[in-house]
Write a protein that holds these residues in place. Structure first.
Motif, PDB file in Angstrom:
ATOM      1  N   GLY A  10       0.857  -1.179   0.000  1.00  0.00           N
ATOM      2  CA  GLY A  10       0.000   0.000   0.000  1.00  0.00           C
ATOM      3  C   GLY A  10       0.891   1.226   0.000  1.00  0.00           C
ATOM      4  O   GLY A  10       1.964   1.222   0.601  1.00  0.00           O
ATOM      5  N   VAL A  11       0.455   2.289  -0.666  1.00  0.00           N
ATOM      6  CA  VAL A  11       1.281   3.487  -0.814  1.00  0.00           C
ATOM      7  C   VAL A  11       0.436   4.722  -0.522  1.00  0.00           C
ATOM      8  O   VAL A  11      -0.698   4.840  -0.978  1.00  0.00           O
ATOM      9  CB  VAL A  11       1.856   3.588  -2.249  1.00  0.00           C
ATOM     10  CG1 VAL A  11       2.670   4.852  -2.417  1.00  0.00           C
ATOM     11  CG2 VAL A  11       2.685   2.381  -2.594  1.00  0.00           C
ATOM     12  N   SER A  29       5.516   3.682   1.632  1.00  0.00           N
ATOM     13  CA  SER A  29       4.920   2.416   1.218  1.00  0.00           C
ATOM     14  C   SER A  29       5.189   1.360   2.288  1.00  0.00           C
ATOM     15  O   SER A  29       6.167   1.441   3.022  1.00  0.00           O
ATOM     16  CB  SER A  29       5.497   1.957  -0.126  1.00  0.00           C
ATOM     17  OG  SER A  29       6.868   1.670  -0.001  1.00  0.00           O
ATOM     18  N   LYS A  30       4.288   0.387   2.342  1.00  0.00           N
ATOM     19  CA  LYS A  30       4.458  -0.683   3.320  1.00  0.00           C
ATOM     20  C   LYS A  30       3.773  -1.949   2.811  1.00  0.00           C
ATOM     21  O   LYS A  30       2.705  -1.886   2.209  1.00  0.00           O
ATOM     22  CB  LYS A  30       3.862  -0.264   4.666  1.00  0.00           C
ATOM     23  CG  LYS A  30       4.330  -1.135   5.800  1.00  0.00           C
ATOM     24  CD  LYS A  30       4.242  -0.401   7.104  1.00  0.00           C
ATOM     25  CE  LYS A  30       4.836  -1.275   8.178  1.00  0.00           C
ATOM     26  NZ  LYS A  30       4.702  -0.752   9.480  1.00  0.00           N
ATOM     27  N   LYS A  31       4.406  -3.088   3.071  1.00  0.00           N
ATOM     28  CA  LYS A  31       3.813  -4.370   2.686  1.00  0.00           C
ATOM     29  C   LYS A  31       2.598  -4.633   3.557  1.00  0.00           C
ATOM     30  O   LYS A  31       2.570  -4.299   4.736  1.00  0.00           O
ATOM     31  CB  LYS A  31       4.829  -5.497   2.848  1.00  0.00           C
ATOM     32  CG  LYS A  31       5.970  -5.421   1.876  1.00  0.00           C
ATOM     33  CD  LYS A  31       6.900  -6.589   2.059  1.00  0.00           C
ATOM     34  CE  LYS A  31       8.071  -6.481   1.109  1.00  0.00           C
ATOM     35  NZ  LYS A  31       9.017  -7.577   1.275  1.00  0.00           N
ATOM     36  N   TRP A  32       1.565  -5.234   2.973  1.00  0.00           N
ATOM     37  CA  TRP A  32       0.332  -5.490   3.705  1.00  0.00           C
ATOM     38  C   TRP A  32       0.558  -6.373   4.927  1.00  0.00           C
ATOM     39  O   TRP A  32      -0.038  -6.136   5.977  1.00  0.00           O
ATOM     40  CB  TRP A  32      -0.713  -6.144   2.799  1.00  0.00           C
ATOM     41  CG  TRP A  32      -1.216  -5.236   1.731  1.00  0.00           C
ATOM     42  CD1 TRP A  32      -1.092  -5.419   0.393  1.00  0.00           C
ATOM     43  CD2 TRP A  32      -1.910  -3.998   1.892  1.00  0.00           C
ATOM     44  NE1 TRP A  32      -1.667  -4.377  -0.294  1.00  0.00           N
ATOM     45  CE2 TRP A  32      -2.178  -3.486   0.611  1.00  0.00           C
ATOM     46  CE3 TRP A  32      -2.316  -3.257   2.996  1.00  0.00           C
ATOM     47  CZ2 TRP A  32      -2.847  -2.290   0.410  1.00  0.00           C
ATOM     48  CZ3 TRP A  32      -2.995  -2.063   2.791  1.00  0.00           C
ATOM     49  CH2 TRP A  32      -3.249  -1.599   1.510  1.00  0.00           C
ATOM     50  N   GLU A  33       1.422  -7.390   4.817  1.00  0.00           N
ATOM     51  CA  GLU A  33       1.612  -8.309   5.948  1.00  0.00           C
ATOM     52  C   GLU A  33       2.337  -7.655   7.125  1.00  0.00           C
ATOM     53  O   GLU A  33       2.305  -8.157   8.234  1.00  0.00           O
ATOM     54  CB  GLU A  33       2.319  -9.599   5.525  1.00  0.00           C
ATOM     55  CG  GLU A  33       3.704  -9.401   4.965  1.00  0.00           C
ATOM     56  CD  GLU A  33       3.749  -9.349   3.454  1.00  0.00           C
ATOM     57  OE1 GLU A  33       4.860  -9.402   2.924  1.00  0.00           O
ATOM     58  OE2 GLU A  33       2.702  -9.250   2.802  1.00  0.00           O
ATOM     59  N   THR A  34       2.979  -6.502   6.899  1.00  0.00           N
ATOM     60  CA  THR A  34       3.656  -5.790   7.997  1.00  0.00           C
ATOM     61  C   THR A  34       2.955  -4.480   8.349  1.00  0.00           C
ATOM     62  O   THR A  34       3.523  -3.641   9.046  1.00  0.00           O
ATOM     63  CB  THR A  34       5.122  -5.495   7.628  1.00  0.00           C
ATOM     64  OG1 THR A  34       5.145  -4.610   6.502  1.00  0.00           O
ATOM     65  CG2 THR A  34       5.898  -6.762   7.333  1.00  0.00           C
ATOM     66  N   LEU A  35       1.726  -4.296   7.912  1.00  0.00           N
ATOM     67  CA  LEU A  35       1.027  -3.026   8.076  1.00  0.00           C
ATOM     68  C   LEU A  35       0.904  -2.598   9.540  1.00  0.00           C
ATOM     69  O   LEU A  35       1.118  -1.442   9.871  1.00  0.00           O
ATOM     70  CB  LEU A  35      -0.365  -3.107   7.441  1.00  0.00           C
ATOM     71  CG  LEU A  35      -1.135  -1.800   7.363  1.00  0.00           C
ATOM     72  CD1 LEU A  35      -0.388  -0.770   6.536  1.00  0.00           C
ATOM     73  CD2 LEU A  35      -2.514  -2.040   6.793  1.00  0.00           C
ATOM     74  N   PRO A  41       8.118   2.233   7.406  1.00  0.00           N
ATOM     75  CA  PRO A  41       7.686   2.103   6.015  1.00  0.00           C
ATOM     76  C   PRO A  41       8.819   2.447   5.052  1.00  0.00           C
ATOM     77  O   PRO A  41       9.799   3.094   5.430  1.00  0.00           O
ATOM     78  CB  PRO A  41       6.557   3.128   5.904  1.00  0.00           C
ATOM     79  CG  PRO A  41       6.790   4.089   7.000  1.00  0.00           C
ATOM     80  CD  PRO A  41       7.504   3.352   8.087  1.00  0.00           C
ATOM     81  N   GLY A  42       8.663   2.017   3.825  1.00  0.00           N
ATOM     82  CA  GLY A  42       9.629   2.343   2.786  1.00  0.00           C
ATOM     83  C   GLY A  42       9.326   3.704   2.184  1.00  0.00           C
ATOM     84  O   GLY A  42       8.254   4.276   2.375  1.00  0.00           O
TER      85      GLY A  42
END
Length: 51
Positions: A10-11, A29-35, A41-42
């Motif tokens: 997600g961004v 941005s961040k991966k859904w599994e680490t939300l 975040p990236g």
């Protein structure tokens, strides 16, 4: 403010208009599994060319 997503990430970005027909989108941005995990975040950077 823009929100985007794919199956993996997600961004969230902010759009900045320039004098030429280009918009710049810096954001996070961040991966859904680490939300909801304590992980930073990236950084996301996008460019939009308008016609």
């Amino acid at each position: 403010m823009n929100l985007g997503a794919s199956q993996r990430i997600g961004v969230l970005t902010l759009g900045y208009k320039t004098k030429i027909p280009v918009m710049i989108h810096p954001g996070l941005s961040k991966k859904w599994e680490t939300l909801f995990k304590k992980e930073l975040p990236g950084i996301f950077f996008g460019i939009e060319v308008r016609f």
